[in-house]
Design a protein around this motif. Sequence first.
Motif, PDB file in Angstrom:
ATOM      1  N   HIS A 189      52.528  33.490  64.503  1.00 28.34           N
ATOM      2  CA  HIS A 189      52.779  32.038  64.384  1.00 28.34           C
ATOM      3  C   HIS A 189      52.115  30.726  64.837  1.00 28.34           C
ATOM      4  O   HIS A 189      51.471  30.153  64.352  1.00 28.34           O
TER       5      HIS A 189
ATOM      6  N   SER B  80      62.503  35.021  63.343  1.00 25.79           N
ATOM      7  CA  SER B  80      62.014  33.788  62.623  1.00 25.79           C
ATOM      8  C   SER B  80      60.997  34.152  61.611  1.00 25.79           C
ATOM      9  O   SER B  80      59.890  33.483  61.466  1.00 25.79           O
ATOM     10  N   TYR B  81      61.230  35.020  60.852  1.00 26.10           N
ATOM     11  CA  TYR B  81      60.409  35.544  59.563  1.00 26.10           C
ATOM     12  C   TYR B  81      60.137  34.506  58.560  1.00 26.10           C
ATOM     13  O   TYR B  81      61.272  33.673  58.265  1.00 26.10           O
ATOM     14  N   ASP B  82      59.270  34.691  57.815  1.00 25.65           N
ATOM     15  CA  ASP B  82      59.021  33.549  56.806  1.00 25.65           C
ATOM     16  C   ASP B  82      59.250  34.195  55.337  1.00 25.65           C
ATOM     17  O   ASP B  82      58.979  33.532  54.225  1.00 25.65           O
TER      18      ASP B  82
ATOM     19  N   THR C 219      48.896  35.407  55.854  1.00 27.88           N
ATOM     20  CA  THR C 219      50.076  36.076  55.772  1.00 27.88           C
ATOM     21  C   THR C 219      49.942  37.347  56.670  1.00 27.88           C
ATOM     22  O   THR C 219      48.827  37.949  56.251  1.00 27.88           O
TER      23      THR C 219
ATOM     24  N   LYS D 271      62.565  30.760  52.349  1.00 23.83           N
ATOM     25  CA  LYS D 271      61.678  31.963  52.599  1.00 23.83           C
ATOM     26  C   LYS D 271      60.990  32.492  51.137  1.00 23.83           C
ATOM     27  O   LYS D 271      61.371  32.420  50.333  1.00 23.83           O
TER      28      LYS D 271
ATOM     29  N   ALA E 119      51.781  33.200  58.626  1.00 23.50           N
ATOM     30  CA  ALA E 119      53.385  33.498  58.180  1.00 23.50           C
ATOM     31  C   ALA E 119      53.234  35.183  58.319  1.00 23.50           C
ATOM     32  O   ALA E 119      52.446  35.772  58.355  1.00 23.50           O
TER      33      ALA E 119
END
Length: 382
Positions: free
Chosen positions: A125, A169-171, A95, A211, A130
């Motif tokens: 990505h 497109s965040y995790d 991450t 998320k 992440a």
Amino acid sequence: MIIRVCTALLAALLAVVAAPPPTTAADPADPAPPRTVSAADPAPPRTVSAADAAPPRTVSAADPAPPRTVSAWLPYWDQEGAYQDALRHAAQLHTVSPFWYQAISAERIDGHPGAGAQRVVDGLHAAGIAVVPTVMETMKPGVLAAILADPARRAAHITALLTVVGSRSYDGLDIDYESIAPTGDAGYLAVRADYATFLTELCGRLHALAKSCVSTVSPQTAATGRIWDYAAIGRAADRVRIMAYDRHPRGGDPGPLAGVDWYEEILRRATALIPPARIEMALPAYGWDWPAGGGGSARHVTMREAEALRVAEGVPYTLDPVSMTPHFGYTDGEGVAREVWYQDARGIEADLPVLARYGVRNTSLWALDFEDAAVWPVLARA
């Protein structure tokens, strides 16, 4: 630490068009990491020979790929350098948290320069990392506590945070709220409960969107970090990042930022309340350059800058025998005696057995592009 004047400004202007408007932040030429406080006097130093100070063994081509046990923050003021650093070490990073957003009020969350840069998000990505941006805040005393205590304002704030996570497109999100930390005795228990309620509600909403929810907290010791309800946060969040640095903060007396003895106390308390698998021990890749004897605000130096300064000044490598962190003294160009305490690969390597004893194998790094390359093989053994 200086923002790249040409390319970074152009990238920031392009990114900000697509991101929420930037807010005024701390001086990007001398940023301070998230705050933690303590008071501990350093033990007498011992001088380490050149052989003792050799960096840890590097990973050879024959070694297996390192595990993805590391997360790291990406500072917006060095976005390109930190991004490239992340790509170089993608095999170890699960991450990356770009330090991109700041909560201004219940309904307003602004972006720092470069926030939401799609090239960065897509590149991370593509490397299998992440992207969980950090939202921090610097509200006036009492403002955040009032938001958290009011169900309607708390709900509005959660909605604003969900808007951020849905903007790219965040995790997930990393919540790093610290203005409540110095809450006085009278309001302590109420603020602690309100923050735990807020985080529980937010994490539930994030999980419903598939998320992740990350909570960054101060270390709890006999003297610090009491505001955080570790048990409740540990139940709600997927990961709890403990800011295990600034044992001696920039405005205090010189001394180690971290240390083996301090980590023992932090993890003894934390693992009694949070499952070790959910803990990330956040390690410093920086240091402070104080006026000798204290009495003034310290200058921020990255791990690489501190070691380069030591070499340039011709000062022997010295490791504090209790904290196992390096430090040195020198006289600057204005004749002022100064004292530098920082962290390096050797110091981090000394910390790892403490993490292992408490079953903590996940680490975080503050911050990308601060560290020396020797840190990465050390972290692979965490």
